[in-house]
Design an enzyme around this catalytic site. Sequence first.
Site, PDB file in Angstrom:
ATOM      1  N   GLU A 113       0.845  -1.194   0.000  1.00 52.74           N
ATOM      2  CA  GLU A 113       0.000   0.000   0.000  1.00 52.74           C
ATOM      3  C   GLU A 113       0.882   1.246   0.000  1.00 52.74           C
ATOM      4  O   GLU A 113       2.038   1.205   0.436  1.00 52.74           O
ATOM      5  CB  GLU A 113      -0.921   0.012   1.218  1.00 52.74           C
ATOM      6  CG  GLU A 113      -0.180   0.050   2.549  1.00 52.74           C
ATOM      7  CD  GLU A 113      -1.107  -0.161   3.736  1.00 52.74           C
ATOM      8  OE1 GLU A 113      -2.324  -0.083   3.563  1.00 52.74           O
ATOM      9  OE2 GLU A 113      -0.582  -0.400   4.841  1.00 52.74           O
ATOM     10  N   LYS A 115       2.417   4.727   1.327  1.00 53.23           N
ATOM     11  CA  LYS A 115       2.690   5.243   2.674  1.00 53.23           C
ATOM     12  C   LYS A 115       2.232   6.699   2.743  1.00 53.23           C
ATOM     13  O   LYS A 115       2.873   7.592   2.196  1.00 53.23           O
ATOM     14  CB  LYS A 115       4.177   5.145   3.008  1.00 53.23           C
ATOM     15  CG  LYS A 115       4.497   5.565   4.441  1.00 53.23           C
ATOM     16  CD  LYS A 115       5.975   5.428   4.744  1.00 53.23           C
ATOM     17  CE  LYS A 115       6.265   5.827   6.173  1.00 53.23           C
ATOM     18  NZ  LYS A 115       5.928   7.245   6.447  1.00 53.23           N
ATOM     19  N   ASP A 117       1.669  10.338   4.034  1.00 54.13           N
ATOM     20  CA  ASP A 117       2.485  11.264   4.832  1.00 54.13           C
ATOM     21  C   ASP A 117       1.541  12.085   5.704  1.00 54.13           C
ATOM     22  O   ASP A 117       1.187  13.215   5.395  1.00 54.13           O
ATOM     23  CB  ASP A 117       3.297  12.176   3.913  1.00 54.13           C
ATOM     24  CG  ASP A 117       4.364  12.953   4.678  1.00 54.13           C
ATOM     25  OD1 ASP A 117       4.597  12.622   5.867  1.00 54.13           O
ATOM     26  OD2 ASP A 117       4.953  13.879   4.102  1.00 54.13           O
ATOM     27  N   TYR A 228      -7.602   7.770   6.948  1.00 57.49           N
ATOM     28  CA  TYR A 228      -7.523   6.505   6.214  1.00 57.49           C
ATOM     29  C   TYR A 228      -6.930   5.442   7.140  1.00 57.49           C
ATOM     30  O   TYR A 228      -5.848   5.635   7.703  1.00 57.49           O
ATOM     31  CB  TYR A 228      -6.656   6.640   4.957  1.00 57.49           C
ATOM     32  CG  TYR A 228      -7.324   7.398   3.834  1.00 57.49           C
ATOM     33  CD1 TYR A 228      -8.235   6.767   2.992  1.00 57.49           C
ATOM     34  CD2 TYR A 228      -7.066   8.743   3.633  1.00 57.49           C
ATOM     35  CE1 TYR A 228      -8.860   7.455   1.966  1.00 57.49           C
ATOM     36  CE2 TYR A 228      -7.690   9.451   2.610  1.00 57.49           C
ATOM     37  CZ  TYR A 228      -8.587   8.801   1.786  1.00 57.49           C
ATOM     38  OH  TYR A 228      -9.212   9.493   0.781  1.00 57.49           O
ATOM     39  N   LYS A 328      10.782   3.973   1.152  1.00 60.09           N
ATOM     40  CA  LYS A 328      10.644   5.425   0.981  1.00 60.09           C
ATOM     41  C   LYS A 328      11.170   5.850  -0.397  1.00 60.09           C
ATOM     42  O   LYS A 328      12.139   5.294  -0.908  1.00 60.09           O
ATOM     43  CB  LYS A 328      11.410   6.174   2.085  1.00 60.09           C
ATOM     44  CG  LYS A 328      10.949   5.874   3.502  1.00 60.09           C
ATOM     45  CD  LYS A 328       9.676   6.591   3.874  1.00 60.09           C
ATOM     46  CE  LYS A 328       9.869   8.058   4.156  1.00 60.09           C
ATOM     47  NZ  LYS A 328      10.517   8.344   5.441  1.00 60.09           N
ATOM     48  N   CYS A 422      10.680  49.806   5.515  1.00 58.14           N
ATOM     49  CA  CYS A 422       9.956  49.201   4.397  1.00 58.14           C
ATOM     50  C   CYS A 422      10.749  49.389   3.111  1.00 58.14           C
ATOM     51  O   CYS A 422      11.200  50.510   2.820  1.00 58.14           O
ATOM     52  CB  CYS A 422       8.572  49.839   4.271  1.00 58.14           C
ATOM     53  SG  CYS A 422       7.658  49.297   2.804  1.00 58.14           S
ATOM     54  N   CYS A 425       8.307  52.108   0.904  1.00 56.34           N
ATOM     55  CA  CYS A 425       8.025  53.489   1.337  1.00 56.34           C
ATOM     56  C   CYS A 425       9.062  54.036   2.319  1.00 56.34           C
ATOM     57  O   CYS A 425       9.012  55.212   2.683  1.00 56.34           O
ATOM     58  CB  CYS A 425       6.632  53.581   1.956  1.00 56.34           C
ATOM     59  SG  CYS A 425       6.482  52.738   3.553  1.00 56.34           S
ATOM     60  N   CYS A 438       4.951  46.590   7.647  1.00 53.26           N
ATOM     61  CA  CYS A 438       4.857  48.017   7.363  1.00 53.26           C
ATOM     62  C   CYS A 438       3.448  48.467   7.730  1.00 53.26           C
ATOM     63  O   CYS A 438       2.468  47.920   7.218  1.00 53.26           O
ATOM     64  CB  CYS A 438       5.133  48.291   5.883  1.00 53.26           C
ATOM     65  SG  CYS A 438       4.893  50.026   5.419  1.00 53.26           S
ATOM     66  N   CYS A 443       1.593  53.399   1.952  1.00 55.08           N
ATOM     67  CA  CYS A 443       2.633  52.660   1.219  1.00 55.08           C
ATOM     68  C   CYS A 443       2.039  52.169  -0.099  1.00 55.08           C
ATOM     69  O   CYS A 443       1.030  51.455  -0.113  1.00 55.08           O
ATOM     70  CB  CYS A 443       3.135  51.493   2.056  1.00 55.08           C
ATOM     71  SG  CYS A 443       4.368  50.477   1.213  1.00 55.08           S
TER      72      CYS A 443
END
Length: 685
Positions: A113, A115, A117, A228, A328, A422, A425, A438, A443
């Site tokens: 099956e 795997k 994650d 699942y 894997k 920033c 600006c 900011c 701006c």
Amino acid sequence: MSKEIFNKIQDLKKQILHHDRLYYNFDQPQISDHDYDLLYKKLKDLEDKHPAFKTKDSPTQKVPGEALDKFKKEAHSQMMLSLQNSYSKQEIKDFYERMKKLLDIDSPEFFMEPKLDGVAVELIYEKGFLTKALSRGDGKVGENITQNIKTIRGVPLQLNPMKTSSQKTPSLLEVRGEVIILKKDFKTINKQQEELGESLFANPRNLASGSLRQLDSKVTLKRPLYFYAHSLGSSKNFSVTNQKDFMEALKNLSLPCLLTSKKKLKSPYLSQLSNSLHHLLKYYDEINKLRHSLPFEIDGIVLKINSFEQQKRLGQTARSPRWAIAGKFHPEEAITQIEDIVLQVGRTGVITPVAVMKPVSLSGVTIRQASLHNFKEMSRKDIRPKDFVVIHRAGDVIPEVLKSLKEKRNKNSKPFKDPKNCPNCKEPLQQDGDYLRCKNILCSAIRERSLIHFASKGAMNIEFLGEKNIKKFHEWGWLTNFSSFYDLPNKDLTQQEGFGEKSFELLVKSLEKSKKTTLSKVIFALGIPHVGEQTAQKLAEKVLEKLSNKSCNLHAALSILQNLKEEELTEISDIGIVVAASLRDAFQNKKLIADLKNLHKKGIYFVEEKKTTQLKGLQFVITGTFPLDRKDIKKSIEQKGGKVSSQVSKKTNHLLVGKNPGSKKQKAEKLNISQINWNEFKKLT
């Protein structure tokens, strides 16, 4: 020499335990799974060669992770183990030969099956009812996350009675499996996070884990989690003898498992059975090729001895079963060089560092840029301009810089300094959690992103304009604030590229149409930090309650918004201290208030989303797919006075059944609850 080896083992143990805590307890991994497995393999190899240095507290002698104190801790009746990992076909061949030798048979039968994650959990059913759900924790003791698991779609609160006379519903059934988030949902949630100026989730697994560890199950309910099943724990009155029959039984009991997943897949079943080494290796290659077309993240395959009796004979180590292995896939990573680190200003003023890299191909896509998320994250990983870095695509969606290759770094390299001002600006930046922001509403970079958001579909829905034209008109000074959209018909648009008479007429009609809207859309369109569609809806409801004459003009609503106190705001669900402060700042801003008053003068008004009483007192549960999005159906029911619940119970009046309904349908049948289809629902409303 012995001291050197001892010190090396101690250092590896310390590193692995550190990464275990980051991964399992804080959902903040610093290294890839592959790099973690390499550390683990180094430690195991050293301990095998020098058994005198192997101790009971070694990561090789226990399941990684631990149960957190914020949840009630409970012991598993049987240990939840982790799998031994392999990264090559040779290791799969070695495992196959080892099983042949230990079982003393020529061709052992394997269940294969993908795997997943995700996050490992255990569901416990007693007499057919879900009574408890535990996280894996340290394998011996897990966290009681029952209330959060109950919010997951597809997890039955009551098992479907077994259909065969020889098999009754078990009196005890412990089912182990993975909680996951689909790739498309992960992408959607991260987009919402970005719009709200919040931090992005690194990958679907981290998002699923964080969702399950919410103390408030209402937060978990909002996350599109799936479960699942893949393994059996303890059981009573449950007579299955192998993994394949167990998976078939799960299907009959209405428990989700990959055996039943057929959508958009080339093979009839994701899970398969074989006693051929050739088939095992072919399956590994096929699933590896298929992984990108799957709706969820997988990082390999799992091979299990099919027979439960043979599994029992083979037993387990302190950490892993001897009868299973994870094959894997090699991580899809690439090495490139950062040419520059540039700063982007988001709609809410968040400054994001972005790595501009030499183009590199990864998973069939050419990667040129990758977000570095925030300056704390960049500092933690020690990412610098001109560094050679390892990148991968998190969730097959987001390019992510995993680490810098410090051995390739120029000796004159210096860390990237956090900006003080920033980049657009030049106003001073403010620290806001993990972010620099900011706060200058004038701006131009913030204004440009805000204008694009204001016109978007979920906000004022100004069509036939487009992001490209908004940027161009902003640069020209035609779009300077929200109300200036409604001055565009006065501009000489028909002389502009892409704007003929027909385009101009469509835009004018769209602008007029957008003037009639809802208060929640107006609030959402303003792009206030931390205020999404749902929060805007809740705030709008509060304002409508206070409108004594039910006036639907923007000026009257604005007066209430300006005068809402913090305690009134925090009484609203979804609004805490941070969001309340953000709202107070926005509605005390003189320039924003002036712009809103101009919108009122331009003819913007809202219609009250009136609630009728035709569904008053009725409770609905929704299952399956429909012509409309579920959230729109839920909203329609609530506007008509009805309620929507996530689970079928005796209080349910109607189960609204769409295409491909889940286990709720069987439960409704058992409780003799009314079931209606889409056409019947439309007649009812």
